[in-house]
Design a protein around this motif. Sequence first.
Motif, mmCIF file in Angstrom:
data_model
loop_
_atom_site.group_PDB
_atom_site.id
_atom_site.type_symbol
_atom_site.label_atom_id
_atom_site.label_comp_id
_atom_site.label_asym_id
_atom_site.label_seq_id
_atom_site.Cartn_x
_atom_site.Cartn_y
_atom_site.Cartn_z
ATOM 1 N N LYS A 41 0.816 -1.213 0.000
ATOM 2 C CA LYS A 41 0.000 0.000 0.000
ATOM 3 C C LYS A 41 0.859 1.277 0.000
ATOM 4 C CE LYS A 41 -4.130 -0.261 1.950
ATOM 5 N NZ LYS A 41 -4.967 -0.470 3.125
ATOM 6 N N THR A 43 1.025 4.147 1.506
ATOM 7 C CA THR A 43 0.191 5.324 1.289
ATOM 8 C C THR A 43 0.970 6.630 1.149
ATOM 9 O OG1 THR A 43 -1.438 4.252 2.688
ATOM 10 C CG2 THR A 43 -1.829 6.567 2.182
ATOM 11 N N CYS A 44 1.902 6.870 2.063
ATOM 12 C CA CYS A 44 2.548 8.193 2.080
ATOM 13 C C CYS A 44 3.661 8.288 1.046
ATOM 14 C CB CYS A 44 3.052 8.535 3.479
ATOM 15 S SG CYS A 44 4.600 7.731 3.930
ATOM 16 N N MET A 49 5.548 7.957 7.273
ATOM 17 C CA MET A 49 4.433 8.642 7.926
ATOM 18 C C MET A 49 3.144 7.839 7.947
ATOM 19 S SD MET A 49 5.002 12.583 6.772
ATOM 20 C CE MET A 49 4.201 13.334 8.193
ATOM 21 N N CYS A 50 3.167 6.570 7.490
ATOM 22 C CA CYS A 50 1.892 5.845 7.466
ATOM 23 C C CYS A 50 1.986 4.390 7.903
ATOM 24 C CB CYS A 50 1.284 5.910 6.067
ATOM 25 S SG CYS A 50 2.149 4.904 4.859
ATOM 26 N N ALA A 51 3.152 3.802 7.850
ATOM 27 C CA ALA A 51 3.378 2.403 8.268
ATOM 28 C C ALA A 51 2.664 1.369 7.401
ATOM 29 C CB ALA A 51 3.001 2.193 9.741
ATOM 30 N N THR A 52 2.219 1.749 6.192
ATOM 31 C CA THR A 52 1.582 0.752 5.327
ATOM 32 C C THR A 52 2.593 0.116 4.354
ATOM 33 O OG1 THR A 52 0.802 2.490 3.844
ATOM 34 C CG2 THR A 52 -0.748 1.700 5.482
ATOM 35 N N MET A 73 7.022 5.890 14.300
ATOM 36 C CA MET A 73 5.882 5.552 13.439
ATOM 37 C C MET A 73 5.456 4.105 13.661
ATOM 38 S SD MET A 73 3.754 6.747 11.222
ATOM 39 C CE MET A 73 2.377 5.659 11.540
ATOM 40 N N ASP A 76 3.630 3.929 16.943
ATOM 41 C CA ASP A 76 2.293 4.524 16.855
ATOM 42 C C ASP A 76 1.319 3.599 16.127
ATOM 43 O OD1 ASP A 76 1.675 6.799 18.171
ATOM 44 O OD2 ASP A 76 1.586 8.088 16.410
ATOM 45 N N ALA A 77 1.862 2.764 15.226
ATOM 46 C CA ALA A 77 1.004 1.853 14.458
ATOM 47 C C ALA A 77 0.919 0.487 15.139
ATOM 48 C CB ALA A 77 1.537 1.712 13.036
ATOM 49 N N PHE A 78 1.386 0.411 16.392
ATOM 50 C CA PHE A 78 1.351 -0.829 17.188
ATOM 51 C C PHE A 78 2.143 -1.961 16.532
ATOM 52 C CE2 PHE A 78 -2.956 1.194 17.255
ATOM 53 C CZ PHE A 78 -2.763 1.906 18.425
ATOM 54 N N GLY A 107 -0.616 -4.569 7.240
ATOM 55 C CA GLY A 107 -1.051 -3.233 6.842
ATOM 56 C C GLY A 107 -0.722 -2.873 5.399
ATOM 57 N N GLU A 110 -5.028 -4.829 1.612
ATOM 58 C CA GLU A 110 -6.356 -4.222 1.863
ATOM 59 C C GLU A 110 -6.840 -4.555 3.248
ATOM 60 O OE1 GLU A 110 -10.112 -2.349 1.145
ATOM 61 O OE2 GLU A 110 -8.026 -2.044 0.667
#
Lengths: 110, 335
Positions: A41, A43-44, A49-52, A73, A76-78, A107, A110
């Motif tokens: 994914k 994303t960023c 900044m998104c951990a995906t 990061m 924050d995203a566990f 992550g 989907e």
Amino acid sequence: MEAVININVTDLLGNKHQIKAPTDMGLNLMEAIRANDLQIKATCGGMAMCATCHVVVINSHLLPAMSEDEEAMLDDAFLLNIPHSRLSCQLMLTPEMDGMEVKLGEGTGE
Amino acid sequence: MIETDILVIGAGPCGLFTVFEAGLVKLRCHLIDALPQPGGQLAEIYPKKPIYDIPGFPMIMAGELVSNLMKQAEPFNPGFTLGERAEHIEKMEDGRWKVTTNRGTVHAAPVIAIAAGLGSFEPRKPEIPNLLNFEDKGVEYIIKDPEKFRDKNVVISGGGDSALDWTIFLADVAKRVTLVHRRSSFRGHLDSVHKVTELAATGKINIVTNSEVTGLNGSDNLESVTITNFDTEDITNLEADYFIPLFGLSPKLGPLKNWDLNLHKESITVNPIDCSTNIPGIYAVGDINDYPGKLRLILCGFHEATMMVQSAYKYINPDKNLVLKYTTVSGVKAF
């Protein structure tokens, strides 16, 4: 040292892919995975900044140390409590990474 | 029922620019977005990061680009349904589309433009056993109306920009704001970190670090939260009317998957000539679409939105010929 390295990526379905990536084009691991048409994914787009783009590094390899941003990061995203977690966008490809094995994190899909 | 010409799903940069291009051919737009503010990931994830590849702007902050796009769209008076996710679609008898959100808001339009990026942003939820029981009863993941928190006891969790920004904002609104963070330092923008530290020093807010909210308590609505300190293992209870966990948002394609659109790996397959999908009257622009040679760039999304609007005009007005007008010649005629 080869300019093109092999990286083994296990996707979310458990399928293994061997991808080839150049180390002289300023690519990070997330970009290499995406360039090989695997779902990630990210994303960023690579700013930690998104951990995906989370991956788990399976075999031991000499990797750059985690920056404060990457660690925060992941926390924050566990994801920091999952051992050997990294953000693939923060891993610039180097010849030392040849043969590295990673598993895509939940992550990234989907 | 909200009625418009082009119903835009997603209020990111491509959705906002669609409003401008549609306005030039006198088509009205209404935008739906799961986030409480327009701008998509530019506003939500990286508002203070620079972008260098917008033609004509050697460098522009993402947040500033969103403000500019809003200003550019303003003459065409777009409508917004924010903080709601487009959920259900059906074809009406008159041939228009009817789109209902997760909160039950109904929209109708002859054309739908999906500009949903990577999907709708869903909150990352902390693992607290009874978290779901308190959703809408004290637990909020996005802040739509800050007034809701006036004179209330608010506990915010997280260490990134949104946690910091909302702590700063609500310091002047809420009765008491407590920011709980798992680490000892914050990863947000430096200015925000300074501001939060300053507010804590003057006693306007409380900061609890190396700690996590581990429990929620209340009979029906939230009454207090349990906070556990990692170092000392101390457990404290803190009175709370609201608990706002801000651990970031992750996009999910979600309900769009069930719209019978042709998909290729989480993207909507379109004809690059006009970004039309397999369903007449539904278009997809920006990061969410896919075609040979696709580049996920804002500037490509702008181009796609422009092409799409021309095709949408012809779809809505099959008997009219559209003549391309230059803004330099015709100006921008507000409506």
